[in-house]
Design a protein around this motif. Structure first.
Motif, PDB file in Angstrom:
ATOM      1  N   UNK A   4       0.822  -1.204   0.000  1.00 27.17           N
ATOM      2  CA  UNK A   4       0.000   0.000   0.000  1.00 27.17           C
ATOM      3  C   UNK A   4       0.859   1.258   0.000  1.00 27.17           C
ATOM      4  N   UNK A   5       1.967   1.264   0.717  1.00 25.76           N
ATOM      5  CA  UNK A   5       2.799   2.459   0.742  1.00 25.76           C
ATOM      6  C   UNK A   5       3.493   2.663  -0.600  1.00 25.76           C
ATOM      7  N   UNK A   6       3.814   1.604  -1.305  1.00 24.91           N
ATOM      8  CA  UNK A   6       4.452   1.729  -2.606  1.00 24.91           C
ATOM      9  C   UNK A   6       3.489   2.343  -3.613  1.00 24.91           C
ATOM     10  N   UNK A   7       2.203   2.034  -3.513  1.00 26.69           N
ATOM     11  CA  UNK A   7       1.205   2.548  -4.445  1.00 26.69           C
ATOM     12  C   UNK A   7       0.872   4.017  -4.163  1.00 26.69           C
ATOM     13  N   UNK A   8       1.165   4.500  -2.994  1.00 25.64           N
ATOM     14  CA  UNK A   8       0.835   5.872  -2.615  1.00 25.64           C
ATOM     15  C   UNK A   8       1.797   6.862  -3.267  1.00 25.64           C
ATOM     16  N   UNK A   9       1.290   8.025  -3.674  1.00 26.91           N
ATOM     17  CA  UNK A   9       2.184   9.051  -4.206  1.00 26.91           C
ATOM     18  C   UNK A   9       2.960   9.772  -3.099  1.00 26.91           C
ATOM     19  N   UNK A  10       2.680   9.406  -1.848  1.00 24.67           N
ATOM     20  CA  UNK A  10       3.332  10.040  -0.711  1.00 24.67           C
ATOM     21  C   UNK A  10       4.153   9.032   0.068  1.00 24.67           C
ATOM     22  N   UNK A  11       5.142   9.534   0.774  1.00 18.56           N
ATOM     23  CA  UNK A  11       5.945   8.668   1.622  1.00 18.56           C
ATOM     24  C   UNK A  11       6.042   9.280   3.018  1.00 18.56           C
ATOM     25  N   UNK A  12       6.239   8.418   3.980  1.00 19.45           N
ATOM     26  CA  UNK A  12       6.359   8.844   5.368  1.00 19.45           C
ATOM     27  C   UNK A  12       7.802   9.250   5.652  1.00 19.45           C
ATOM     28  N   UNK A  13       8.008   9.814   6.814  1.00 18.83           N
ATOM     29  CA  UNK A  13       9.359  10.161   7.245  1.00 18.83           C
ATOM     30  C   UNK A  13      10.224   8.911   7.293  1.00 18.83           C
ATOM     31  N   UNK A  14       9.673   7.819   7.782  1.00 22.71           N
ATOM     32  CA  UNK A  14      10.431   6.567   7.875  1.00 22.71           C
ATOM     33  C   UNK A  14      10.827   6.057   6.481  1.00 22.71           C
ATOM     34  N   UNK A  15       9.896   6.116   5.533  1.00 24.49           N
ATOM     35  CA  UNK A  15      10.193   5.668   4.166  1.00 24.49           C
ATOM     36  C   UNK A  15      11.266   6.543   3.514  1.00 24.49           C
ATOM     37  N   UNK A  16      11.172   7.848   3.741  1.00 25.37           N
ATOM     38  CA  UNK A  16      12.192   8.750   3.211  1.00 25.37           C
ATOM     39  C   UNK A  16      13.550   8.435   3.834  1.00 25.37           C
ATOM     40  N   UNK A  17      13.553   8.207   5.136  1.00 22.23           N
ATOM     41  CA  UNK A  17      14.804   7.875   5.824  1.00 22.23           C
ATOM     42  C   UNK A  17      15.436   6.609   5.242  1.00 22.23           C
ATOM     43  N   UNK A  18      14.613   5.603   4.980  1.00 14.12           N
ATOM     44  CA  UNK A  18      15.125   4.363   4.383  1.00 14.12           C
ATOM     45  C   UNK A  18      15.699   4.626   2.993  1.00 14.12           C
ATOM     46  N   UNK A  19      15.024   5.465   2.220  1.00 10.42           N
ATOM     47  CA  UNK A  19      15.466   5.772   0.866  1.00 10.42           C
ATOM     48  C   UNK A  19      16.840   6.436   0.855  1.00 10.42           C
ATOM     49  N   UNK A  20      17.045   7.399   1.754  1.00  8.24           N
ATOM     50  CA  UNK A  20      18.313   8.125   1.760  1.00  8.24           C
ATOM     51  C   UNK A  20      19.303   7.578   2.783  1.00  8.24           C
ATOM     52  N   UNK A  21      18.937   6.471   3.399  1.00 11.74           N
ATOM     53  CA  UNK A  21      19.799   5.760   4.348  1.00 11.74           C
ATOM     54  C   UNK A  21      20.218   6.628   5.533  1.00 11.74           C
ATOM     55  N   UNK A  22      19.221   7.284   6.092  1.00 13.45           N
ATOM     56  CA  UNK A  22      19.376   8.090   7.299  1.00 13.45           C
ATOM     57  C   UNK A  22      18.342   7.636   8.308  1.00 13.45           C
ATOM     58  N   UNK A  23      18.446   8.123   9.516  1.00 17.88           N
ATOM     59  CA  UNK A  23      17.446   7.806  10.526  1.00 17.88           C
ATOM     60  C   UNK A  23      16.268   8.774  10.377  1.00 17.88           C
ATOM     61  N   UNK A  24      15.091   8.371  10.861  1.00 11.38           N
ATOM     62  CA  UNK A  24      13.967   9.313  10.848  1.00 11.38           C
ATOM     63  C   UNK A  24      14.290  10.609  11.598  1.00 11.38           C
ATOM     64  N   UNK A  25      15.067  10.504  12.677  1.00 13.59           N
ATOM     65  CA  UNK A  25      15.457  11.708  13.423  1.00 13.59           C
ATOM     66  C   UNK A  25      16.303  12.634  12.553  1.00 13.59           C
ATOM     67  N   UNK A  26      17.187  12.074  11.745  1.00  9.34           N
ATOM     68  CA  UNK A  26      18.012  12.889  10.845  1.00  9.34           C
ATOM     69  C   UNK A  26      17.140  13.576   9.795  1.00  9.34           C
TER      70      UNK A  26
END
Length: 72
Positions: A4-26
């Motif tokens: 479901x998250x892959x189909x969404x045009x939006x991403x969460x902070x956690x998904x963005x963090x995973x994409x750029x290989x940073x922590x959600x806090x970063x």
């Protein structure tokens, strides 16, 4: 990521963090400094438009001289 998250045009902070290989806090810190992609607060959460994230990453690549030399 879930289906479901892959189909969404939006991403969460956690998904963005995973994409750029940073922590959600970063990611949150980058956003508060104005260094990250533009996010939209929805209740307690911040969501990011995938197109905005892609454009933000491309702009960072365009400004990175080392990345430009590697691509040449």
């Amino acid at each position: 990521m879930s289906e479901t998250s892959t189909a969404s045009p939006y991403m969460t902070t956690r998904e963005l963090a995973e994409l750029i290989r940073k922590t959600p806090a970063a990611v949150r810190q980058m956003r508060s400094r104005g260094d990250g992609p533009i996010g939209v607060r929805v209740g307690r959460d911040v969501i990011y438009d995938r197109r905005t994230v892609t454009a933000w990453l491309q702009s960072r690549t365009d400004r990175d001289r080392l990345a430009q030399r590697a691509a040449a």
